[in-house]
Design an enzyme around this catalytic site. Structure first.
Site, PDB file in Angstrom:
ATOM      1  N   HIS A 209      -7.190  51.648   6.410  1.00  0.00           N
ATOM      2  CA  HIS A 209      -7.146  50.604   5.657  1.00  0.00           C
ATOM      3  C   HIS A 209      -7.188  49.198   6.607  1.00  0.00           C
ATOM      4  O   HIS A 209      -6.236  49.088   7.245  1.00  0.00           O
ATOM      5  CB  HIS A 209      -6.068  50.568   4.676  1.00  0.00           C
ATOM      6  N   HIS A 211      -8.399  45.144   7.840  1.00  0.00           N
ATOM      7  CA  HIS A 211      -8.509  43.956   7.692  1.00  0.00           C
ATOM      8  C   HIS A 211      -9.404  43.190   8.709  1.00  0.00           C
ATOM      9  O   HIS A 211      -9.164  43.680  10.006  1.00  0.00           O
ATOM     10  CB  HIS A 211      -7.245  43.173   7.553  1.00  0.00           C
ATOM     11  N   CYS A 242      -2.626  40.569   1.957  1.00  0.00           N
ATOM     12  CA  CYS A 242      -1.295  40.757   1.520  1.00  0.00           C
ATOM     13  C   CYS A 242      -0.671  39.470   1.179  1.00  0.00           C
ATOM     14  O   CYS A 242      -0.507  38.608   1.920  1.00  0.00           O
ATOM     15  CB  CYS A 242      -0.461  41.683   2.582  1.00  0.00           C
ATOM     16  N   ASN A 251     -10.150  41.990   3.620  1.00  0.00           N
ATOM     17  CA  ASN A 251     -10.221  43.416   3.905  1.00  0.00           C
ATOM     18  C   ASN A 251     -11.631  43.379   4.612  1.00  0.00           C
ATOM     19  O   ASN A 251     -12.264  42.417   4.331  1.00  0.00           O
ATOM     20  CB  ASN A 251     -10.365  44.281   2.811  1.00  0.00           C
TER      21      ASN A 251
HETATM   22 ZN    ZN Z   1      -4.942  45.098   2.942  1.00  0.00          ZN
END
Ligand code: ZN
Length: 299
Positions: A209, A211, A242, A251
Site C-alpha cells: 500500500h 503513497h 490518512c 495514494n
Molecule cells: Zn493509505
C-alpha cells in the site's frame, strides 16, 4: 532479473476508502455505487468499498451500511473493507464483507494517534479481530502501517517492522500488507524490506500500500515488482491520504500504475482507456483536478 517479474499484477482499488476519506465534498452513496460499477466494468477485481469507523471522525464513511446493502456484488470480484476494532468488525460481518483489513502501526506515535493504543496493545486487538473474522468465514488481510517510516517518528528500524510482521503472521492471515502510510519509502528500502518479508511470509501473499507523497510511488512499485510482489493498493486519480497523518498525500494512482505495468508488458486485466474515462468522470463530480498523470496525455 527479468524472469522474476510477475506476469500479472492484481490491483486492489482503494479510492472509495483511502481515496475519499479525507475529501471535504461528501460522495453520495449513489455516486459510490456508480464508481464501483465503473471500476468493475474496467476489469478491477478487488475493491475496498468502505471502512467501518466512527462516522463522526470520518463522515465520508457514514453510509457504509447503506452502501454495502446496495452494492451489486459480482462473481469473481472481491469486495473488501477496513476495520479498526471489534465494533467495526461486527458491522462488517452484518454487511457480508468478503475481506477485512486489520492494521497495526509500526510507529508508536502513529498507533496512539490512529487507534489510541500502543503497537503491542494494537497487536493483541488485531489477534482477536483476525480470529473472530475467520470464525465468521471472512478473509483477513493484516497490514503494517508506517512500515517504511513515519511522519511523526521518521525512520522506523527494520527490526521493529519485522517484529510486527512476525507477530501478525502468527495470527494466520490470508494476506499480509506493508503500508507506506505517509509516503516515506524509497525503492532501495522497498527491495530490502520486501525481500526480508517474503522470506518469512512463506505462502502468505504480500501486498503493498503505497503513497506518492514524495513522488516515489511508481519507482517503489517497480522495486517491489522486481522482488516478486504482485498485489498493489492504488486509488483512482491518485486521491487519498490518512486523516491522522500530517502532510500525508495521495495514494499511487490506479491509472498511472496500470499504464506503467502495461507499458512494461505486465498484465492487469484492466482496460486503461475505460479506467481513464472513469477517473475523468469522477474528477468532474469531485470538482477538482486529480494528481494522476497519464490521463493528461492526449490519447
Ligand atoms: Zn493509505
Amino acid at each position: 532479473m527479468q524472469s522474476r517479474l510477475p506476469q500479472r499484477i492484481e490491483i486492489h482499488e482503494v479510492v472509495l476508502r483511502d481515496g475519499i476519506q479525507n475529501e471535504k465534498k461528501l460522495v453520495s452513496t449513489n455516486q459510490k455505487l456508480k464508481l464501483i460499477d465503473a471500476l468493475t466494468d474496467c476489469g478491477v477485481r478487488r475493491i475496498e468499498v468502505s471502512s467501518f469507523v466512527n462516522p463522526r471522525l470520518v463522515p465520508q464513511m457514514a453510509d457504509a451500511e447503506k452502501l454495502w446493502s446496495m452494492v451489486r456484488q459480482r462473481k469473481g470480484i472481491m469486495y473488501a473493507a477496513l476495520i479498526l476494532n471489534e465494533k467495526g468488525l461486527e458491522r462488517a460481518m452484518r454487511c457480508g464483507v468478503q475481506q477485512v483489513g486489520v492494521y497495526v502501526s509500526a510507529s508508536e506515535t502513529h498507533s496512539r494517534k490512529n487507534s489510541n493504543a500502543s503497537t503491542a496493545e494494537a497487536m493483541r486487538e488485531a489477534g482477536l479481530l483476525v480470529g473472530k473474522a475467520h470464525g465468521a468465514g471472512m478473509e483477513v488481510r493484516t497490514g503494517v502501517m508506517n512500515a517504511f517510516g513515519c511522519a511523526y517518528e521518521g525512520n522506523i528500524p527494520q527490526a521493529k517492522v519485522i517484529k510486527v510482521v512476525k507477530d501478525l503472521l502468527k495470527k494466520e492471515p490470508d494476506e499480509i500488507c506493508l503500508a507506506d502510510t505517509s509516503g516515506m519509502a524509497n525503492p532501495s528500502q522497498v527491495r530490502k524490506l520486501v525481500k526480508r518479508v517474503r522470506e518469512i511470509a512463506g505462502a502468505v501473499p504480500l501486498s503493498l500500500h503505497l503513497h506518492n507523497t514524495r513522488g516515489l510511488g511508481l519507482a517503489n512499485v517497480w522495486a517491489a515488482i522486481n522482488e516478486g510482489v504482485s498485489i498493489f493498493d492504488t486509488s483512482l486519480g491518485g486521491l487519498g491520504g490518512c486523516p491522522f497523518i500530517i502532510g500525508a498525500r495521495g495514494n499511487i494512482s490506479t491509472e498511472d500504475t496500470v499504464n506503467m505495468l502495461h507499458e512494461t508488458g505486465i498484465e492487469t486485466g484492466i482496460n486503461l482507456d475505460m479506467l481513464i474515462g472513469a477517473s475523468s468522470h469522477f474528477e468532474r463530480y469531485m470538482g477538482q483536478k486529480f494528481p494522476a498523470m497519464v490521463s493528461h496525455l492526449a490519447r
